[in-house]
Design a protein around this motif. Structure first.
Motif, mmCIF file in Angstrom:
data_model
loop_
_atom_site.group_PDB
_atom_site.id
_atom_site.type_symbol
_atom_site.label_atom_id
_atom_site.label_comp_id
_atom_site.label_asym_id
_atom_site.label_seq_id
_atom_site.Cartn_x
_atom_site.Cartn_y
_atom_site.Cartn_z
ATOM 1 N N UNK A 1 -1.699 7.402 1.825
ATOM 2 C CA UNK A 1 -2.675 8.384 1.166
ATOM 3 C C UNK A 1 -2.244 9.648 0.951
ATOM 4 N N UNK A 2 -1.507 10.224 2.071
ATOM 5 C CA UNK A 2 -1.197 11.763 1.801
ATOM 6 C C UNK A 2 -0.351 11.753 0.440
ATOM 7 N N UNK A 3 0.583 10.744 0.432
ATOM 8 C CA UNK A 3 1.678 11.238 -0.561
ATOM 9 C C UNK A 3 0.834 10.627 -1.888
ATOM 10 N N UNK A 4 0.029 9.792 -1.888
ATOM 11 C CA UNK A 4 -0.710 9.332 -3.059
ATOM 12 C C UNK A 4 -1.601 10.421 -3.754
ATOM 13 N N UNK A 5 -2.404 11.275 -2.627
ATOM 14 C CA UNK A 5 -3.017 12.373 -3.237
ATOM 15 C C UNK A 5 -2.373 13.333 -3.608
ATOM 16 N N UNK A 6 -1.220 13.846 -3.022
ATOM 17 C CA UNK A 6 -0.284 14.831 -3.478
ATOM 18 C C UNK A 6 0.111 14.579 -4.786
ATOM 19 N N UNK B 1 -3.212 10.787 -7.186
ATOM 20 C CA UNK B 1 -3.986 9.706 -7.453
ATOM 21 C C UNK B 1 -5.441 9.659 -6.677
ATOM 22 N N UNK B 2 -6.202 8.857 -6.952
ATOM 23 C CA UNK B 2 -7.505 8.736 -6.716
ATOM 24 C C UNK B 2 -7.864 7.031 -6.195
ATOM 25 N N UNK B 3 -8.746 6.856 -5.173
ATOM 26 C CA UNK B 3 -8.955 5.609 -4.784
ATOM 27 C C UNK B 3 -10.424 5.492 -4.482
ATOM 28 N N UNK B 4 -11.207 4.449 -5.470
ATOM 29 C CA UNK B 4 -12.403 4.396 -5.522
ATOM 30 C C UNK B 4 -13.008 4.012 -4.186
ATOM 31 N N UNK B 5 -12.498 3.135 -3.426
ATOM 32 C CA UNK B 5 -13.348 2.568 -2.161
ATOM 33 C C UNK B 5 -12.823 3.552 -0.830
ATOM 34 N N UNK C 1 -3.230 3.890 4.955
ATOM 35 C CA UNK C 1 -2.630 3.313 3.849
ATOM 36 C C UNK C 1 -3.714 2.859 2.819
ATOM 37 N N UNK C 2 -3.343 3.010 1.445
ATOM 38 C CA UNK C 2 -4.252 2.664 0.526
ATOM 39 C C UNK C 2 -3.454 1.944 -0.795
ATOM 40 N N UNK C 3 -4.313 0.864 -1.398
ATOM 41 C CA UNK C 3 -3.992 0.673 -2.853
ATOM 42 C C UNK C 3 -5.456 0.381 -3.296
ATOM 43 N N UNK C 4 -5.381 0.081 -4.655
ATOM 44 C CA UNK C 4 -6.594 0.049 -5.429
ATOM 45 C C UNK C 4 -7.322 -1.082 -4.554
ATOM 46 N N UNK D 1 0.870 -1.280 -0.063
ATOM 47 C CA UNK D 1 -0.028 0.041 -0.088
ATOM 48 C C UNK D 1 1.011 1.208 -0.288
ATOM 49 N N UNK D 2 0.229 2.311 -0.197
ATOM 50 C CA UNK D 2 0.909 3.628 -0.159
ATOM 51 C C UNK D 2 0.171 4.643 1.066
#
Ligand code: SR1
Ligand code: MG
Length: 415
Positions: free
Chosen positions: A135-140, A143-147, A252-255, A132-133
């Motif tokens: 979320x803050x880093x991914x949003x910067x 990136x977007x996460x559907x769930x 933490x997020x991943x698809x 996972x990554x």
């Protein structure tokens, strides 16, 4: 001191008799002692300290050829972000593992699995989520996460309902309030979120170009009275078991997967607090996307996603909480018309105000967010920080005029 072990292989082992800060070698000894990995793998383990948070050491332990791994998290007896001059209780490691266990009762798929915890060493050994990554880093990065919205709405609603007086026997509820008494970590929030940014305090940190906006906040008596109310709610309203620090660096997020981590600030507090921190950090990212998302179509789509995430998180929260209430509420007034609606309305308006405090403290307080701080051009950074201060102040002052999530979303959109 007895040691506790959760996981498939239940065992009791004594790894160290006294606290000591771990290093890559001592982490290896501990991991070997708890026999998580097959004996044959033990000589091939790779350990790396990967902690980049404000408070703890975090070690990644991996057996590369079998692709098995785990995380060892250790609380330091001080706040890493400041240094040894800021002592901090090791009991937060117990709070964190107890909170993870409590969360795993109701939202097990949304938190990391715990394998082992030890209060003497202040460590928690848990599932490795490096697929996972943060979320803050991914949003910067846009990136977007559907769930995400559904998961955080479900997490906050289930934790709110199942740990509240609406569900628990009053004796059990009061036991839980004691178990999660977390005075030192609460004090950090009382100071850094609800006090210091609203006074000329030396923990504050902001560019000199913001001085006049910051002084406007310090001199705004109407604003300060509202902050005082919100702070008092945080100090006194033991409603539900909160995560206590639910910003986008604690997710933490991943698809198709969301994991809420780091509940060391957990305690019994006001129901709107966690969801507010999630909203506030999305709102800060929404502002920062004016800079990070360079291409207009991409910017519109990322900002639209952030607003829809705020909307859907609240809608999910309301639906999940309402369903649980109708099915399981034990409160004698649960079936009285309007009681549930009044609780949800209050939770929402509190959340608007708490979000305002979080937005302001992340802009001028001690602990900032990369979303705004990573804006390279100084004048642009200052421009959006001013916007953040205006948004935060408005949410605090006018929180009682907000009657729907759409109004909050529109306010963030127009900030
Ligand atoms: C000294 S700790 C600073 C901040 O980091 C944590 O994640 C909390 O948000 C705290 O306020
Ligand atoms: Mg944390």
């Amino acid at each position: 001191m007895p040691l506790t072990f959760w996981g498939e292989r239940l065992m009791s082992v004594k790894v160290k008799s006294a606290y000591e800060p771990l290093n890559e070698l001592t982490v290896l000894e501990i991991v070997k002692d708890i026999h998580y990995f097959e004996a044959a793998a033990e000589n091939e383990l790779k350990v790396k300290e990967i902690g980049d948070g404000n408070l703890n050491l975090v070690f990644h332990v991996e057996h590369p050829s079998s692709q098995t791994s785990l995380i060892v998290k250790q609380a330091l007896p001080y706040a890493k972000v400041v240094g040894e001059s800021w002592p901090l209780t090791l009991d937060r490691a117990r709070i964190e593992s107890d909170a993870l266990l409590k969360q795993s009762e109701f939202v097990s798929t949304l938190v990391p699995k715990i394998y082992y915890s030890d209060q003497t060493l202040a460590i928690t050994i848990m599932e490795d989520l490096s697929d996972h990554v943060i979320l803050r880093k991914a949003l910067v990065e846009g990136k977007t996460y559907r769930k995400l919205a559904e998961d955080i709405g479900t997490f906050t609603a289930k934790m709110a309902f199942y740990t509240s007086d609406f569900y628990l026997h009053p004796f059990e509820k009061k036991d839980q309030v004691q178990r999660f008494s977390n005075p030192e970590l609460c004090k950090i929030t009382e100071d850094l979120v609800f006090t210091d940014p609203f006074f000329n305090h030396d923990t504050n940190d902001f560019p000199k170009e913001l001085q006049s906006q910051v002084e406007k906040i310090w001199n705004d008596k109407e604003l300060l009275r509202e902050v005082a109310d919100l702070r008092y709610s945080f100090l006194t309203r033991a409603e539900i078991l909160l995560h206590g620090d639910l910003h986008t660096g604690s997710i933490f997020v991943k698809e198709n997967s969301t994991k809420v981590i780091d509940p060391e600030f957990a305690f019994y507090g006001p129901a709107g607090f966690d969801i507010a921190h999630f909203f506030a950090n999305l709102a800060l990212n929404h502002l920062a996307q004016n800079v990070h998302a360079k291409e207009p179509f991409h910017r519109e789509s990322v900002q639209g996603y952030l607003l829809e995430t705020i909307n859907k998180t609240w809608m999910t929260y309301e639906t999940v909480f309402t369903n649980l209430w109708h099915e399981h509420a034990l409160d004698p007034f649960a079936k009285t018309d309007g009681v549930l609606e009044r609780f949800l309305h209050k939770t929402f308006q509190d959340a608007v105000g708490f979000a305002g405090c979080e937005i302001i403290r992340r802009t001028i307080g001690l602990a900032h967010v990369a979303d705004l701080d990573s804006i390279e051009q100084k004048d642009i950074e200052v421009f959006y920080k001013k916007k953040a201060l205006e948004l935060g102040s408005c949410l605090i002052k006018y929180r009682k005029t907000f009657t729907s999530i759409t109004e909050l979303v529109n306010k963030i959109k127009d900030a």
